[in-house]
Design a protein around this motif. Structure first.
Motif, PDB file in Angstrom:
ATOM      1  N   PRO A 101       0.829  -1.211   0.000  1.00 13.03           N
ATOM      2  CA  PRO A 101       0.000   0.000   0.000  1.00 13.03           C
ATOM      3  C   PRO A 101       0.864   1.263   0.000  1.00 13.03           C
ATOM      4  O   PRO A 101       1.933   1.303   0.624  1.00 13.03           O
ATOM      5  CB  PRO A 101      -0.795  -0.118   1.311  1.00 13.03           C
ATOM      6  CG  PRO A 101      -0.758  -1.566   1.663  1.00 13.03           C
ATOM      7  CD  PRO A 101       0.545  -2.087   1.152  1.00 13.03           C
ATOM      8  N   GLY A 102       0.387   2.272  -0.695  1.00 17.27           N
ATOM      9  CA  GLY A 102       1.069   3.558  -0.715  1.00 17.27           C
ATOM     10  C   GLY A 102       2.201   3.665  -1.710  1.00 17.27           C
ATOM     11  O   GLY A 102       2.789   4.733  -1.871  1.00 17.27           O
ATOM     12  N   GLY A 103       2.525   2.576  -2.389  1.00 19.17           N
ATOM     13  CA  GLY A 103       3.644   2.610  -3.320  1.00 19.17           C
ATOM     14  C   GLY A 103       3.241   2.825  -4.754  1.00 19.17           C
ATOM     15  O   GLY A 103       4.106   2.878  -5.641  1.00 19.17           O
ATOM     16  N   GLY A 104       1.947   2.928  -5.039  1.00 17.53           N
ATOM     17  CA  GLY A 104       1.494   3.121  -6.399  1.00 17.53           C
ATOM     18  C   GLY A 104       1.871   1.978  -7.318  1.00 17.53           C
ATOM     19  O   GLY A 104       2.008   2.176  -8.526  1.00 17.53           O
ATOM     20  N   GLY A 105       2.076   0.795  -6.741  1.00 21.24           N
ATOM     21  CA  GLY A 105       2.470  -0.365  -7.532  1.00 21.24           C
ATOM     22  C   GLY A 105       3.955  -0.509  -7.729  1.00 21.24           C
ATOM     23  O   GLY A 105       4.425  -1.539  -8.222  1.00 21.24           O
ATOM     24  N   ASP A 106       4.747   0.526  -7.354  1.00 25.44           N
ATOM     25  CA  ASP A 106       6.197   0.474  -7.534  1.00 25.44           C
ATOM     26  C   ASP A 106       6.928  -0.067  -6.315  1.00 25.44           C
ATOM     27  O   ASP A 106       8.131  -0.352  -6.387  1.00 25.44           O
ATOM     28  CB  ASP A 106       6.738   1.869  -7.857  1.00 25.44           C
ATOM     29  CG  ASP A 106       6.243   2.380  -9.199  1.00 25.44           C
ATOM     30  OD1 ASP A 106       6.037   1.542 -10.095  1.00 25.44           O
ATOM     31  OD2 ASP A 106       6.053   3.597  -9.335  1.00 25.44           O
ATOM     32  N   LEU A 107       6.227  -0.180  -5.197  1.00 28.60           N
ATOM     33  CA  LEU A 107       6.820  -0.716  -3.969  1.00 28.60           C
ATOM     34  C   LEU A 107       6.320  -2.148  -3.791  1.00 28.60           C
ATOM     35  O   LEU A 107       5.140  -2.376  -3.535  1.00 28.60           O
ATOM     36  CB  LEU A 107       6.428   0.148  -2.769  1.00 28.60           C
ATOM     37  CG  LEU A 107       6.913  -0.318  -1.396  1.00 28.60           C
ATOM     38  CD1 LEU A 107       8.439  -0.347  -1.346  1.00 28.60           C
ATOM     39  CD2 LEU A 107       6.362   0.589  -0.301  1.00 28.60           C
ATOM     40  N   THR A 108       7.242  -3.099  -3.951  1.00 28.83           N
ATOM     41  CA  THR A 108       6.845  -4.501  -3.916  1.00 28.83           C
ATOM     42  C   THR A 108       7.838  -5.311  -3.084  1.00 28.83           C
ATOM     43  O   THR A 108       8.974  -4.877  -2.824  1.00 28.83           O
ATOM     44  CB  THR A 108       6.775  -5.111  -5.329  1.00 28.83           C
ATOM     45  OG1 THR A 108       8.088  -5.117  -5.902  1.00 28.83           O
ATOM     46  CG2 THR A 108       5.834  -4.324  -6.221  1.00 28.83           C
ATOM     47  N   LEU A 109       7.403  -6.509  -2.694  1.00 34.13           N
ATOM     48  CA  LEU A 109       8.293  -7.478  -2.064  1.00 34.13           C
ATOM     49  C   LEU A 109       7.814  -8.874  -2.433  1.00 34.13           C
ATOM     50  O   LEU A 109       6.675  -9.067  -2.868  1.00 34.13           O
ATOM     51  CB  LEU A 109       8.327  -7.302  -0.543  1.00 34.13           C
ATOM     52  CG  LEU A 109       7.013  -7.330   0.252  1.00 34.13           C
ATOM     53  CD1 LEU A 109       6.500  -8.739   0.488  1.00 34.13           C
ATOM     54  CD2 LEU A 109       7.200  -6.640   1.590  1.00 34.13           C
ATOM     55  N   ARG A 110       8.702  -9.833  -2.285  1.00 33.86           N
ATOM     56  CA  ARG A 110       8.309 -11.213  -2.556  1.00 33.86           C
ATOM     57  C   ARG A 110       7.734 -11.855  -1.302  1.00 33.86           C
ATOM     58  O   ARG A 110       6.718 -12.536  -1.350  1.00 33.86           O
ATOM     59  CB  ARG A 110       9.499 -12.020  -3.066  1.00 33.86           C
ATOM     60  CG  ARG A 110       9.141 -13.458  -3.433  1.00 33.86           C
ATOM     61  CD  ARG A 110      10.270 -14.138  -4.172  1.00 33.86           C
ATOM     62  NE  ARG A 110      11.506 -14.157  -3.406  1.00 33.86           N
ATOM     63  CZ  ARG A 110      11.778 -15.079  -2.465  1.00 33.86           C
ATOM     64  NH1 ARG A 110      10.906 -16.026  -2.173  1.00 33.86           N
ATOM     65  NH2 ARG A 110      12.930 -15.047  -1.831  1.00 33.86           N
ATOM     66  N   GLU A 111       8.396 -11.617  -0.161  1.00 27.34           N
ATOM     67  CA  GLU A 111       7.891 -12.169   1.094  1.00 27.34           C
ATOM     68  C   GLU A 111       8.445 -11.385   2.268  1.00 27.34           C
ATOM     69  O   GLU A 111       9.583 -10.915   2.238  1.00 27.34           O
ATOM     70  CB  GLU A 111       8.289 -13.649   1.248  1.00 27.34           C
ATOM     71  CG  GLU A 111       7.714 -14.311   2.511  1.00 27.34           C
ATOM     72  CD  GLU A 111       8.115 -15.764   2.644  1.00 27.34           C
ATOM     73  OE1 GLU A 111       7.238 -16.626   2.476  1.00 27.34           O
ATOM     74  OE2 GLU A 111       9.311 -16.022   2.908  1.00 27.34           O
ATOM     75  N   ALA A 112       7.628 -11.225   3.301  1.00 25.90           N
ATOM     76  CA  ALA A 112       8.056 -10.626   4.557  1.00 25.90           C
ATOM     77  C   ALA A 112       7.539 -11.491   5.703  1.00 25.90           C
ATOM     78  O   ALA A 112       6.403 -11.973   5.665  1.00 25.90           O
ATOM     79  CB  ALA A 112       7.512  -9.198   4.687  1.00 25.90           C
ATOM     80  N   ARG A 113       8.395 -11.682   6.715  1.00 22.36           N
ATOM     81  CA  ARG A 113       8.019 -12.514   7.851  1.00 22.36           C
ATOM     82  C   ARG A 113       8.369 -11.787   9.147  1.00 22.36           C
ATOM     83  O   ARG A 113       9.362 -11.065   9.237  1.00 22.36           O
ATOM     84  CB  ARG A 113       8.736 -13.863   7.827  1.00 22.36           C
ATOM     85  CG  ARG A 113       8.506 -14.684   6.571  1.00 22.36           C
ATOM     86  CD  ARG A 113       9.105 -16.074   6.703  1.00 22.36           C
ATOM     87  NE  ARG A 113       8.376 -16.864   7.692  1.00 22.36           N
ATOM     88  CZ  ARG A 113       7.337 -17.648   7.407  1.00 22.36           C
ATOM     89  NH1 ARG A 113       6.887 -17.716   6.149  1.00 22.36           N
ATOM     90  NH2 ARG A 113       6.724 -18.323   8.348  1.00 22.36           N
ATOM     91  N   LEU A 114       7.532 -11.988  10.167  1.00 18.80           N
ATOM     92  CA  LEU A 114       7.759 -11.413  11.483  1.00 18.80           C
ATOM     93  C   LEU A 114       7.394 -12.439  12.544  1.00 18.80           C
ATOM     94  O   LEU A 114       6.302 -13.019  12.504  1.00 18.80           O
ATOM     95  CB  LEU A 114       6.908 -10.146  11.679  1.00 18.80           C
ATOM     96  CG  LEU A 114       6.886  -9.559  13.089  1.00 18.80           C
ATOM     97  CD1 LEU A 114       8.249  -8.952  13.416  1.00 18.80           C
ATOM     98  CD2 LEU A 114       5.797  -8.496  13.221  1.00 18.80           C
ATOM     99  N   ASP A 115       8.308 -12.674  13.477  1.00 18.64           N
ATOM    100  CA  ASP A 115       8.065 -13.556  14.617  1.00 18.64           C
ATOM    101  C   ASP A 115       8.422 -12.800  15.889  1.00 18.64           C
ATOM    102  O   ASP A 115       9.552 -12.301  16.024  1.00 18.64           O
ATOM    103  CB  ASP A 115       8.898 -14.830  14.517  1.00 18.64           C
ATOM    104  CG  ASP A 115       8.455 -15.720  13.372  1.00 18.64           C
ATOM    105  OD1 ASP A 115       7.402 -16.354  13.495  1.00 18.64           O
ATOM    106  OD2 ASP A 115       9.167 -15.765  12.350  1.00 18.64           O
TER     107      ASP A 115
END
Length: 301
Positions: A36-50
């Motif tokens: 969100p907020g990146g206009g489609g230009d801000l992406t990632l493949r995966e994010a994890r939090l523990d």
């Protein structure tokens, strides 16, 4: 986005149990996920939090976070990892304190803009300790930030209060190759440098009080400047302050084997002044037409 686990917060607003696992990613493929907020230009493949903390079992907590293939505006961060481990101290007096060790790494950095890529390098590493207590400043100690062969060390403190955001630093930078900054500066920088910065700043008002001390070896700063001018060691001292009245430069001293420069001045909303003295050991360093020492005195208002 998937978030699982359990969180319990006491009546005083302090955590009692944090057992959380979060994942952002497309489980069906490795396709980039727009944020969100990146206009489609801000992406990632995966994010994890523990995150794990149980006040009934003790004060220890652990947080592990990771992002793979974060991309934005011509920059791709292949792997980003953050690990925090320490203690959360709570009390019935509404006091909350968090301390611990922090380890952060960014690897496989790929930047489209060549000069920025050369400056940042392919990896960034952060190591340190932190301490925060409710109503007090966040203190980062034993801090080391590495960008390839550039190393930044020293404590940093950040205090967010009503009407101010105070930053205090006492850091040292070791730059064995100034040439890595040549492309981004547009100048053929060469040599090595060591810098010590002590500063206090209010990030909201822009006020600061700073002292920079450093030395460089075999410095080359620009086209047209003879390489012999700053051969050997060059020492630099800069003291500067900014407040509601304006910018003050109480001291600027540059000393090398062939050149010395001293300056001071101030700029306010009403006027400005600058006083400087310089000495060149031998004019033959600049031209074959004349030789001998030269002294310059300058006063501007």
């Amino acid at each position: 986005l998937t978030l699982t686990g359990e969180a319990r917060i006491g009546a005083n607003g302090q955590p009692r149990l944090l057992d959380l696992e979060g994942v952002i990613g497309d489980p069906a493929s490795d396709a980039p996920v727009p944020l969100p907020g990146g206009g489609g230009d801000l992406t990632l493949r995966e994010a994890r939090l523990d995150l794990a903390f149980d006040a009934s079992a003790g004060q220890s907590y652990a947080l592990v976070a990771g992002i793979d293939d974060l991309a934005f505006e011509g920059v791709r961060l292949g792997t980003t990892r953050l690990r925090l481990a320490g203690a959360i101290t709570t009390s019935s007096l509404d006091d909350l304190a968090v301390s611990g060790a922090v380890v952060g790494d960014i690897g496989d950095i790929d930047i489209d803009e060549p000069s920025l890529a050369e400056t940042i390098g392919e990896s960034v590493a952060l190591r340190g300790s932190f301490d925060w207590q409710q109503g007090e400043a966040l203190d980062l100690s034993e801090l080391t930030i590495s960008l390839g062969d550039v190393v930044l060390e020293g404590p940093i403190s950040f205090d967010l209060d009503e009407g101010s955001a105070d930053l205090t630093v006492d850091v040292r930078a070791e730059v064995p190759r100034l040439s890595r900054f040549a492309a981004i500066s547009g100048q053929p920088l060469r040599g090595s440098a060591r810098l010590d910065l002590m500063a206090e700043a209010d990030l909201l008002s822009g006020a600061f009080d700073a002292e920079l001390r450093g030395s460089a070896s075999d410095l080359i700063v620009a086209d047209g400047v003879p390489t012999s001018l700053f051969a050997g060691q060059t020492d630099l001292v800069v003291v500067a302050r900014r407040d509601a009245l304006g910018l003050t430069l109480p001291q600027l001293d540059l000393t090398s084997r062939n050149v010395t420069l001293s300056a001071s001045g101030a700029v306010t909303s009403e006027d400005g002044r600058l006083s400087a003295t310089a000495r060149l050991r031998d004019l033959a360093l600049l031209t074959d037409a004349i030789s001998g020492p030269a002294d310059i005195d300058l006063d501007l208002t």
